[in-house]
Scaffold this motif. Structure first.
Motif, short mmCIF file in Angstrom:
data_model
loop_
_atom_site.label_atom_id
_atom_site.label_comp_id
_atom_site.label_asym_id
_atom_site.label_seq_id
_atom_site.Cartn_x
_atom_site.Cartn_y
_atom_site.Cartn_z
N ASN A 158 135.40 139.45 62.08
CA ASN A 158 134.86 141.24 61.70
C ASN A 158 136.67 142.03 62.14
O ASN A 158 137.16 142.60 63.09
CB ASN A 158 134.39 141.75 63.58
CG ASN A 158 134.00 143.10 63.61
OD1 ASN A 158 134.12 143.97 62.49
ND2 ASN A 158 132.96 143.05 64.40
N ALA B 42 136.50 145.10 61.48
CA ALA B 42 135.67 146.59 61.16
C ALA B 42 137.14 147.71 61.95
O ALA B 42 136.83 149.05 61.32
CB ALA B 42 135.08 146.79 61.93
N SER C 43 134.25 147.23 56.45
CA SER C 43 133.34 147.97 57.80
C SER C 43 132.26 146.89 57.42
O SER C 43 131.15 146.57 59.20
CB SER C 43 132.49 149.15 56.99
OG SER C 43 132.18 148.73 55.69
N ASN C 44 131.97 145.90 56.82
CA ASN C 44 131.01 144.82 57.06
C ASN C 44 131.88 143.50 56.88
O ASN C 44 130.52 142.51 56.77
CB ASN C 44 130.26 144.85 55.89
CG ASN C 44 128.47 143.84 56.45
OD1 ASN C 44 128.15 143.93 58.00
ND2 ASN C 44 127.97 143.29 55.67
N ASP D 270 129.50 141.62 69.03
CA ASP D 270 129.94 143.19 68.62
C ASP D 270 131.34 143.26 69.06
O ASP D 270 132.09 142.55 68.53
CB ASP D 270 129.77 144.39 68.24
CG ASP D 270 130.78 145.20 67.43
OD1 ASP D 270 130.79 144.72 66.37
OD2 ASP D 270 131.03 145.98 67.85
N ARG E 12 134.54 141.40 67.43
CA ARG E 12 136.10 141.89 67.32
C ARG E 12 137.45 141.66 67.99
O ARG E 12 138.24 141.72 67.71
CB ARG E 12 135.78 143.60 67.34
CG ARG E 12 135.03 144.32 66.94
CD ARG E 12 134.60 146.10 67.66
NE ARG E 12 133.37 146.51 66.44
CZ ARG E 12 133.09 147.98 65.66
NH1 ARG E 12 135.10 148.32 66.01
NH2 ARG E 12 132.50 148.13 65.25
N ASN F 265 124.82 144.86 63.20
CA ASN F 265 125.86 146.42 62.65
C ASN F 265 124.40 146.81 61.56
O ASN F 265 123.14 146.96 62.04
CB ASN F 265 127.13 146.05 62.27
CG ASN F 265 127.03 145.20 60.52
OD1 ASN F 265 125.99 144.89 60.11
ND2 ASN F 265 127.92 144.89 60.12
N ASP F 266 125.12 148.33 60.69
CA ASP F 266 124.56 149.01 60.07
C ASP F 266 123.84 148.24 59.45
O ASP F 266 122.36 148.35 58.71
CB ASP F 266 125.00 150.58 59.85
CG ASP F 266 125.72 151.34 60.76
OD1 ASP F 266 124.60 151.50 62.11
OD2 ASP F 266 126.31 151.81 60.31
#
Length: 512
Positions: free
Chosen positions: A154, A156, A163-164, A237, A241, A294-295
């Motif tokens: 990750n 991001a 971002s992904n 998440d 990170r 995530n999105d």
């Protein structure tokens, strides 16, 4: 001696990106190592480069680099330790029976296990697709994709281009399904009749496809084999990170110098992870690789429910009675135990609840040896039942659940373990000698392969080898128990599994 031979005349097909030349074995055309995508490291996949002329598809393509240490656990000493590894691992393999008169055959897509960190499309000898394609008359496709640090790091916090990056491993699978949808007709397959199937981590990947909106047009149903794991195998998440931050600190890379990440050799990425992981675990960070909400990815269905785009699609959930059993008995010890010694062993293992568990087990599994209670699973079984029940909320009567309760002639006859049913599904029981029991080996191959083939072709696993298999509903928790004698029961061991989970020794996974 095998009755089939390779034909001298080789099949050629036209795909969207160029022509492919495969090989023919018996009545099955085989194409291996077909590129379905390409990707810059940590970026989303793109369409593969087109080519001119005819590309030979005679050999398996590279698999994702493996993070496993030099001496991995014995259950992960598979073929993936021997195959060529490389970051250009987005390739797939096809076994396609010859077709007549332009007919379109159902498509069976295999997603391999190994969590989200290991394995590949031909993880074991028994995962070869020839027999299912030949005898089952389906197109068999298996997929390689990015895993571990390459598929789920990750980044991001280090730029919009990443971002992904934490989910590019499952994005590869979507790209593969898109390729199949656009090209499988050239191999004799029906792009509107595609069934996904995966075991363990592969079953989790099937669930991911149910959750991704962009995957929805590319498949019609799914089979999840021991893949509804929760808890320690799902990264958050925050944890993902933290892992990335620690790895980059070990490498001396900052947000300002993030471009260096493209040049770091894979082995150095892994070394940085291994150096950082112990401290992270001490701080409570989950370091097992997986997709992260995530999105792009809303989360696993057992946690957030099924996404609307695929919630109504039929599904089978299966698990085994034994799964990851950890019982300190060898064959001789088990076979020598008297009934009283077995009861004493169980009472020492389960304490004050032992007698109640024994009574519940005898009621649920009257034909089993009482010592099989010690080998039971709840870690997979509970989330499997819960996620299947979540799917059954669609009220479509298309949620099917099975439990493989068969005892195999290994370690003194123990309940089927994690992945034990896969060789039967692929009709490759002869490649796993401890499961190729006379009479019952063939019987189980008939049961498992036919339920999968019927589901692949028609969306219903019922077949002549099983009693009537009722779907699960919110009210009726039907489970097909696949054993020496099969039976469909309703909620037959729910109290047993719940109590077992509360009293049995816990298993944790930190593979790398």
């Amino acid at each position: 001696m095998n009755q089939y031979t390779f034909e001298i005349q080789k099949p050629v097909v036209q795909t969207k990106f160029g022509q492919l030349r495969g090989v023919t074995y018996g009545d099955v055309n085989i194409f291996m190592g077909i590129p379905y995508a390409r990707a810059k490291r940590f970026h989303m996949p793109e369409e593969p480069q087109a080519w001119t002329g005819i590309k030979n598809a005679y050999t398996y393509g590279p698999i994702t680099p493996q993070m496993l240490p030099p001496n991995p656990p014995p259950y992960y000493r598979g073929l993936h330790m021997l195959q060529k590894q490389g970051e250009d691992c987005q390739n797939l393999n096809i076994w396609a029976p010859k077709t007549l008169n332009g007919e379109k055959k159902p498509v069976f897509v295999w997603m391999h296990g190994g969590g989200y960190f290991a394995g590949n499309a031909l993880e074991e000898y028994s995962f070869d697709g020839f027999n299912l394609a030949h005898y089952g008359d389906v197109i068999f496709v298996s997929i390689n994709h990015r895993l571990n640090i390459l598929g789920h790091l990750n980044l991001a916090d280090y730029g919009e281009e990443f971002s992904n990056s934490v989910n590019v491993g499952i994005a590869d699978l979507v790209a593969a399904l898109k390729w199949i949808h656009e090209n499988i007709a050239a191999f004799g397959g029906d792009p509107e009749n595609v069934t996904l199937c995966g075991h363990s981590g592969g079953g989790g990947k099937v669930q991911c496809m149910y959750q991704l909106e962009e995957a929805a047009p590319y498949f019609q149903r799914g089979i999840v084999l021991s893949g509804a794991l929760k808890g320690s195998l799902e990264m958050s998440d925050h944890d993902s990170r933290q892992i990335a931050k620690s790895i980059l600190e070990e490498l001396g890379i900052t947000r300002e110098t993030i471009e260096k990440i493209y040049e770091v050799p894979y082995e150095e990425l892994v070394a940085a992870y291994r150096k950082a992981a112990p401290k992270l675990r001490e701080a409570g960070v989950n370091c097992n690789w997986s997709p992260v909400p995530n999105d792009y990815f809303p989360g696993f269905p057992g946690t957030v429910g099924f996404a609307p785009g695929s919630a109504d699609k039929p599904i089978i959930y299966g698990s085994t009675l034994g799964e990851f059993a950890n019982v300190p008995l060898d064959t001789d010890e088990k076979m020598a135990m008297t009934e009283e010694e077995k009861l004493r062993f169980l009472r020492e293992r389960f304490g004050s609840q032992a007698d109640h568990l024994i009574d519940l087990f005898r009621k649920a599994y009257p034909t089993h040896d009482i010592l099989d209670l010690a080998y039971m699973d709840s870690m997979v079984r509970i989330p499997t039942a819960a996620t299947a029940l979540e799917h059954a909320k669609n009220n479509k009567d298309n949620t099917y659940v099975f439990l493989a309760a068969y005892c195999a002639p290994e370690n003194g006859w123990i309940p089927l373990w994690h992945g034990g049913e896969v060789c039967y599904i692929f009709m490759n029981e002869d490649k796993v000698f401890v499961l190729n029991e006379p009479v019952y080996g063939q019987k189980l191959a008939n049961i498992f392969s036919t339920l999968v083939l019927n589901f692949t072709k028609y969306g219903d696993p019922n077949n002549k080898y099983l009693p009537k298999w009722e779907p699960m509903s919110a009210v009726h928790h039907h489970t097909m128990i696949i054993d020496r004698e099969c039976i469909c029961k309703e909620g037959h061991d729910e109290e047993l599994v719940t109590l077992f989970d509360q009293t049995s020794p816990k298993i944790s996974f930190n593979f790398i």
